[in-house]
Write a protein that holds these residues in place. Structure first.
Motif, PDB file in Angstrom:
ATOM      1  N   ALA A 104      22.734 104.561 -58.607  1.00  0.00           N
ATOM      2  CA  ALA A 104      24.146 104.934 -58.440  1.00  0.00           C
ATOM      3  C   ALA A 104      25.094 103.853 -58.938  1.00  0.00           C
ATOM      4  N   ASP A 105      24.808 102.598 -58.606  1.00  0.00           N
ATOM      5  CA  ASP A 105      25.719 101.502 -58.926  1.00  0.00           C
ATOM      6  C   ASP A 105      25.320 100.879 -60.249  1.00  0.00           C
ATOM      7  N   ARG A 106      26.193 100.981 -61.247  1.00  0.00           N
ATOM      8  CA  ARG A 106      25.886 100.430 -62.568  1.00  0.00           C
ATOM      9  C   ARG A 106      26.475  99.025 -62.771  1.00  0.00           C
ATOM     10  N   GLU A 107      26.967  98.415 -61.731  1.00  0.00           N
ATOM     11  CA  GLU A 107      27.454  97.040 -61.823  1.00  0.00           C
ATOM     12  C   GLU A 107      26.250  96.111 -61.912  1.00  0.00           C
ATOM     13  N   SER A 150      25.937  92.861 -61.711  1.00  0.00           N
ATOM     14  CA  SER A 150      25.886  91.639 -60.921  1.00  0.00           C
ATOM     15  C   SER A 150      24.918  91.785 -59.757  1.00  0.00           C
ATOM     16  N   LEU A 151      24.211  90.691 -59.453  1.00  0.00           N
ATOM     17  CA  LEU A 151      23.294  90.685 -58.320  1.00  0.00           C
ATOM     18  C   LEU A 151      23.971  90.284 -57.020  1.00  0.00           C
ATOM     19  N   SER A 152      25.231  89.890 -57.086  1.00  0.00           N
ATOM     20  CA  SER A 152      25.885  89.283 -55.921  1.00  0.00           C
ATOM     21  C   SER A 152      26.021  90.237 -54.742  1.00  0.00           C
ATOM     22  N   GLN A 153      26.093  91.537 -54.999  1.00  0.00           N
ATOM     23  CA  GLN A 153      26.260  92.501 -53.922  1.00  0.00           C
ATOM     24  C   GLN A 153      24.943  93.125 -53.468  1.00  0.00           C
ATOM     25  N   MET A 154      23.836  92.677 -54.053  1.00  0.00           N
ATOM     26  CA  MET A 154      22.536  93.247 -53.704  1.00  0.00           C
ATOM     27  C   MET A 154      21.863  92.419 -52.623  1.00  0.00           C
ATOM     28  N   ARG A 155      21.086  93.066 -51.780  1.00  0.00           N
ATOM     29  CA  ARG A 155      20.281  92.378 -50.774  1.00  0.00           C
ATOM     30  C   ARG A 155      18.857  92.301 -51.318  1.00  0.00           C
ATOM     31  N   LEU A 156      18.425  91.117 -51.679  1.00  0.00           N
ATOM     32  CA  LEU A 156      17.196  90.962 -52.447  1.00  0.00           C
ATOM     33  C   LEU A 156      16.035  90.475 -51.588  1.00  0.00           C
ATOM     34  N   GLY A 157      14.805  90.830 -52.014  1.00  0.00           N
ATOM     35  CA  GLY A 157      13.595  90.437 -51.303  1.00  0.00           C
ATOM     36  C   GLY A 157      12.780  89.439 -52.099  1.00  0.00           C
ATOM     37  N   ARG A 158      11.544  89.214 -51.637  1.00  0.00           N
ATOM     38  CA  ARG A 158      10.734  88.147 -52.230  1.00  0.00           C
ATOM     39  C   ARG A 158      10.288  88.446 -53.656  1.00  0.00           C
ATOM     40  N   HIS A 180      11.282 104.808 -75.568  1.00  0.00           N
ATOM     41  CA  HIS A 180      12.138 105.636 -74.715  1.00  0.00           C
ATOM     42  C   HIS A 180      13.543 105.061 -74.717  1.00  0.00           C
ATOM     43  N   GLU A 181      14.513 105.938 -74.651  1.00  0.00           N
ATOM     44  CA  GLU A 181      15.899 105.516 -74.501  1.00  0.00           C
ATOM     45  C   GLU A 181      16.344 105.829 -73.085  1.00  0.00           C
ATOM     46  N   ILE A 182      16.879 104.811 -72.413  1.00  0.00           N
ATOM     47  CA  ILE A 182      17.203 104.909 -70.990  1.00  0.00           C
ATOM     48  C   ILE A 182      18.697 104.704 -70.800  1.00  0.00           C
ATOM     49  N   GLN A 183      19.311 105.594 -70.047  1.00  0.00           N
ATOM     50  CA  GLN A 183      20.741 105.495 -69.764  1.00  0.00           C
ATOM     51  C   GLN A 183      20.970 104.483 -68.645  1.00  0.00           C
ATOM     52  N   ALA A 184      20.857 103.221 -69.003  1.00  0.00           N
ATOM     53  CA  ALA A 184      21.052 102.128 -68.052  1.00  0.00           C
ATOM     54  C   ALA A 184      21.242 100.846 -68.846  1.00  0.00           C
ATOM     55  N   PRO A 185      22.001  99.872 -68.297  1.00  0.00           N
ATOM     56  CA  PRO A 185      22.212  98.603 -69.008  1.00  0.00           C
ATOM     57  C   PRO A 185      20.932  97.803 -69.176  1.00  0.00           C
ATOM     58  N   LEU A 186      20.935  96.924 -70.145  1.00  0.00           N
ATOM     59  CA  LEU A 186      19.780  96.083 -70.450  1.00  0.00           C
ATOM     60  C   LEU A 186      19.262  95.365 -69.209  1.00  0.00           C
ATOM     61  N   GLU A 187      20.162  94.720 -68.450  1.00  0.00           N
ATOM     62  CA  GLU A 187      19.732  93.942 -67.296  1.00  0.00           C
ATOM     63  C   GLU A 187      19.026  94.814 -66.268  1.00  0.00           C
ATOM     64  N   PHE A 188      19.532  96.026 -66.032  1.00  0.00           N
ATOM     65  CA  PHE A 188      18.897  96.922 -65.057  1.00  0.00           C
ATOM     66  C   PHE A 188      17.489  97.296 -65.484  1.00  0.00           C
ATOM     67  N   THR A 206      25.607 100.504 -71.920  1.00  0.00           N
ATOM     68  CA  THR A 206      25.058 101.325 -70.840  1.00  0.00           C
ATOM     69  C   THR A 206      23.796 102.078 -71.244  1.00  0.00           C
ATOM     70  N   GLN A 207      23.245 101.782 -72.402  1.00  0.00           N
ATOM     71  CA  GLN A 207      22.046 102.482 -72.872  1.00  0.00           C
ATOM     72  C   GLN A 207      21.082 101.476 -73.484  1.00  0.00           C
ATOM     73  N   THR A 208      19.819 101.569 -73.109  1.00  0.00           N
ATOM     74  CA  THR A 208      18.806 100.608 -73.558  1.00  0.00           C
ATOM     75  C   THR A 208      17.590 101.350 -74.100  1.00  0.00           C
ATOM     76  N   ARG A 209      17.084 100.880 -75.213  1.00  0.00           N
ATOM     77  CA  ARG A 209      15.839 101.415 -75.760  1.00  0.00           C
ATOM     78  C   ARG A 209      14.707 100.469 -75.381  1.00  0.00           C
ATOM     79  N   ILE A 210      13.614 101.039 -74.874  1.00  0.00           N
ATOM     80  CA  ILE A 210      12.413 100.239 -74.673  1.00  0.00           C
ATOM     81  C   ILE A 210      11.394 100.642 -75.740  1.00  0.00           C
ATOM     82  N   MET A 211      10.744  99.644 -76.299  1.00  0.00           N
ATOM     83  CA  MET A 211       9.704  99.882 -77.291  1.00  0.00           C
ATOM     84  C   MET A 211       8.488  99.080 -76.872  1.00  0.00           C
ATOM     85  N   MET A 212       7.416  99.778 -76.536  1.00  0.00           N
ATOM     86  CA  MET A 212       6.215  99.121 -76.018  1.00  0.00           C
ATOM     87  C   MET A 212       5.054  99.244 -77.001  1.00  0.00           C
TER      88      MET A 212
END
Length: 333
Positions: free
Chosen positions: A295-298, A300-308, A130-138, A249-255
């Motif tokens: 919505a946010d394609r940045e 960086s994790l610095s602005q995210m509120r992260l859980g366990r 599948h090709e996904i319209q999102a950065p690799l890290e996301f 901004t585009q990532t392919r996944i191959m499973m």
């Protein structure tokens, strides 16, 4: 380019026949071609003469021919000009091999180790792409935590009521990150339980994986255990997923989808393989839809509120930067 030194899977082998094919990888356009001797060639998809796409040409013997002026290229990048035969030219090429039913490439001067994975004890259900319209890290973020499974997934994962009780454990090595999860399998309709060889709602569901970073890929080990008898169910899945940047901004996944031999190989190919492929692909499509609506394609994790469940995200980012992107400084994540 640093990313192209890693081995990347690009297309299934059976897609490359007589006609050259253009693929996009890490922001570059690459042509693949199969020679008369069944060797796979991979070059930048641009004639060094006047910039024509080589994928518009054809193969003659062991060479690909540019359709504009007939310049010819070997898989090693040697160039022959019919009009100026004394020209001594060569271009950059890629090393290409075929394994697991897929064509893989890396830059020809790279010494990267091929990412072999052991699936000998499993039956192959093929490859899902599948090709996904999102950065690799996301994209890697999504497939590195299970907190989204109650709301995103229909079959594989944990319930909304049980997600707080899921046990999760992260272990890190210099070149990999492992995550082990144990929780109660969410509700499965009766017919799905039968199709999945008596996996039951309420079973212990173990979803464990290890992620590597040259290239970026994860090996998932998924299995179910009867909570009463403490015996494993027959079905066990091994899923090997590669995360391949097409652009920033585009990532392919191959499973690569594999299942334990719960039935003989013939019956699995006839009945089991389509069932396993259907349900896993169904869930991958749901992941794709979620990722493409963030919505946010940045990145960086610095602005995210992260859980366990999110500690693994930072560990992954550090290794992507160092091992995959080759950054010598440590980014803040």
């Amino acid at each position: 380019m640093e990313l192209l030194k890693h081995w990347h899977p690009v297309i299934e082998s059976n897609r490359l026949k007589k006609k050259p094919i253009s693929v996009n990888l890490c922001g570059k356009e690459i042509v693949l071609f199969r020679t008369l001797g069944d060797e796979v060639g991979a070059l930048y998809n641009r004639c060094c003469h006047r910039g024509m796409r080589l994928s518009c040409g054809w193969v003659e013997g062991e060479e690909i021919v540019c359709p504009y002026h007939g310049w010819k290229y070997t898989s090693c990048g040697n160039v022959f000009s019919p009009g100026t035969p004394k020209l001594d030219l060569s271009v950059s090429s890629f090393t290409a091999i075929e394994r697991y039913g897929v064509i893989w490439i890396k830059s020809a001067d790279s010494t990267a180790t091929f990412p072999d994975f052991n699936v000998e004890d499993y039956l192959s259900a093929g490859v899902l792409t599948h090709e996904i319209q999102a950065p690799l890290e996301f994209v890697l973020d999504n497939f590195s935590e299970i907190e989204h499974t109650p709301t995103t997934h229909t079959y594989f994962g944990y319930s909304s009521e049980g997600i707080s009780k899921v046990e999760t454990n992260v272990k890190t090595k210099d070149n990999s990150v492992s995550v082990n999860n144990k929780g109660i399998q969410q509700y499965l309709p009766w017919i799905v339980q039968k199709l999945f060889f008596n996996v039951h709602s309420g079973d212990w569901f173990f979803d464990n994986w290890e992620t590597f970073f040259s290239p970026v890929y994860s090996i998932y080990d998924q299995f179910w255990v009867d909570p009463v008898t403490d015996q494993p169910r027959k079905l066990r899945l091994k899923l090997v997923m590669f995360f391949i940047p097409i652009t920033e901004t585009q990532t392919r996944i191959m499973m690569f989808v594999c299942a334990s031999p719960v039935v003989n190989k013939f019956i699995f190919q006839l009945l089991g393989k389509p069932v396993v492929r259907f349900f896993i692909n169904y869930e991958l499509i749901k992941d794709k839809r979620i990722l493409e609506n963030i919505a946010d394609r940045e990145i960086s994790l610095s602005q995210m509120r992260l859980g366990r469940f999110d500690r693994v995200l930072a560990e992954n980012r550090k290794r992507i930067n160092r091992l995959y992107r080759g950054e010598t400084h440590q980014s803040t994540v």
